[in-house]
Design a protein around this motif. Structure first.
Motif, mmCIF file in Angstrom:
data_model
loop_
_atom_site.group_PDB
_atom_site.id
_atom_site.type_symbol
_atom_site.label_atom_id
_atom_site.label_comp_id
_atom_site.label_asym_id
_atom_site.label_seq_id
_atom_site.Cartn_x
_atom_site.Cartn_y
_atom_site.Cartn_z
ATOM 1 N N LEU A 15 -0.726 -1.679 -6.481
ATOM 2 C CA LEU A 15 -1.971 -1.901 -5.745
ATOM 3 C C LEU A 15 -2.347 -0.603 -5.051
ATOM 4 O O LEU A 15 -1.476 0.084 -4.506
ATOM 5 N N SER A 37 0.963 0.841 -3.364
ATOM 6 C CA SER A 37 2.077 -0.027 -2.992
ATOM 7 C C SER A 37 2.452 -0.957 -4.143
ATOM 8 O O SER A 37 1.599 -1.364 -4.934
ATOM 9 N N PHE A 40 3.290 -6.205 -2.752
ATOM 10 C CA PHE A 40 2.346 -7.300 -2.550
ATOM 11 C C PHE A 40 2.788 -8.504 -3.375
ATOM 12 O O PHE A 40 3.430 -8.369 -4.419
ATOM 13 N N VAL A 43 -2.862 -11.043 -5.265
ATOM 14 C CA VAL A 43 -4.253 -10.801 -4.903
ATOM 15 C C VAL A 43 -5.054 -11.905 -5.579
ATOM 16 O O VAL A 43 -5.078 -11.998 -6.808
ATOM 17 N N THR A 81 -5.296 -11.145 -0.092
ATOM 18 C CA THR A 81 -4.138 -10.344 -0.500
ATOM 19 C C THR A 81 -2.961 -10.680 0.402
ATOM 20 O O THR A 81 -3.109 -10.714 1.626
ATOM 21 N N GLN A 82 -1.823 -10.923 -0.202
ATOM 22 C CA GLN A 82 -0.598 -11.196 0.545
ATOM 23 C C GLN A 82 0.385 -10.051 0.324
ATOM 24 O O GLN A 82 0.689 -9.694 -0.818
ATOM 25 N N PHE A 83 0.864 -9.496 1.433
ATOM 26 C CA PHE A 83 1.807 -8.379 1.399
ATOM 27 C C PHE A 83 3.177 -8.839 1.873
ATOM 28 O O PHE A 83 3.296 -9.449 2.944
ATOM 29 N N CYS A 84 4.213 -8.537 1.103
ATOM 30 C CA CYS A 84 5.585 -8.749 1.575
ATOM 31 C C CYS A 84 6.142 -7.471 2.192
ATOM 32 O O CYS A 84 7.082 -7.516 2.986
ATOM 33 N N THR A 91 -2.353 -1.034 6.533
ATOM 34 C CA THR A 91 -2.771 -2.256 7.206
ATOM 35 C C THR A 91 -3.683 -1.947 8.386
ATOM 36 O O THR A 91 -4.666 -2.654 8.631
ATOM 37 N N THR A 166 5.218 -12.830 5.471
ATOM 38 C CA THR A 166 4.190 -12.312 4.566
ATOM 39 C C THR A 166 2.890 -12.145 5.347
ATOM 40 O O THR A 166 2.458 -13.062 6.046
ATOM 41 N N GLU A 168 -1.113 -11.679 5.413
ATOM 42 C CA GLU A 168 -2.258 -12.034 4.583
ATOM 43 C C GLU A 168 -3.522 -11.383 5.124
ATOM 44 O O GLU A 168 -3.757 -11.365 6.331
#
Length: 221
Positions: A15, A37, A40, A43, A81-84, A91, A166, A168
């Protein structure tokens, strides 16, 4: 009619976020920001359409006289979008938050009340599954997704518990700038143009994604 490729998209590999100005033009030089990155989870896009106006009228005996409906209109695309893995600089930018710095390094962010103003483009690369994973010359194929003008980003759910957390982010697209492609997506859309009413581009390519790294970079001026 031109011949066509077919591909089966699977997974998400990389991403990339590139900062834009208010007009959707990529910001170059020291003022810009590029984050790549692999951290994620997903998406998700949900197109937002305005239903077409409907015209319906009956005659005096109840028989339909006019029965017509206009086509729907795409207004924007909603992106979640979810980021781990939370990239502090990335961000802070996409959420229009204040970066927290220690020794010149962004270590966090502070979210304040007010309107999110920062804009960016979002690109996501996918693998191709099955027999179409490589071309006839043995080069790996990728699916290239690009949303050239994204913003109005809202921080979503973030849960602290006995599990992974996570982050979001929910965003909306605007129509692209025709100046976006040359600085950002030309390697994955060779010979193409971006029209100023386009919100999402999807392409099969053999150009690999950029390498992921935590430290943000910039676009050459």
């Amino acid at each position: 009619m031109a011949p066509s490729f077919c591909a089966t998209p699977i997974k998400g590999t990389h991403l990339r976020i590139v900062s834009l100005d208010f007009c959707g033009i990529p910001v170059t030089g020291a003022s810009g920001l590029v984050v790549v990155s692999k951290g994620f989870v997903q998406v998700q896009q949900e197109p937002d359409y305005e239903d077409g106006e409907e015209f319906f009228e009956r005659t005096a005996d109840g028989t339909p006289c006019v029965n017509q409906k206009d086509d729907p209109t795409l207004k924007r695309v909603q992106l979640t979008t979810q980021f781990c893995e939370v990239n502090a600089a990335g961000t802070a930018y996409i959420s229009s938050a204040r970066p927290l710095l220690a020794g010149g390094t962004t270590t966090g962010f502070a979210v304040a009340e007010g309107n999110p103003v920062n804009r960016y483009s979002l690109e996501v690369w996918q693998q191709v599954a099955g027999s179409g994973a490589c071309d006839s010359g043995g080069q790996q194929r990728y699916i290239y997704n690009a949303w050239p003008n994204v913003g109005a980003s809202k921080i979503g759910n973030y849960t602290v518990e006995n599990a992974r957390s996570t982050l979001e982010v929910a965003s909306e697209t605007r129509a692209a700038s025709d100046r976006w492609l040359a600085s950002v997506g030309a390697s994955w859309l060779p010979g193409e143009t971006v029209e100023t009413d386009e919100h999402w581009l999807w392409n099969i390519t053999t150009t690999p994604p950029p390498s992921a790294q935590c430290d943000p970079t910039t676009l050459a001026a």
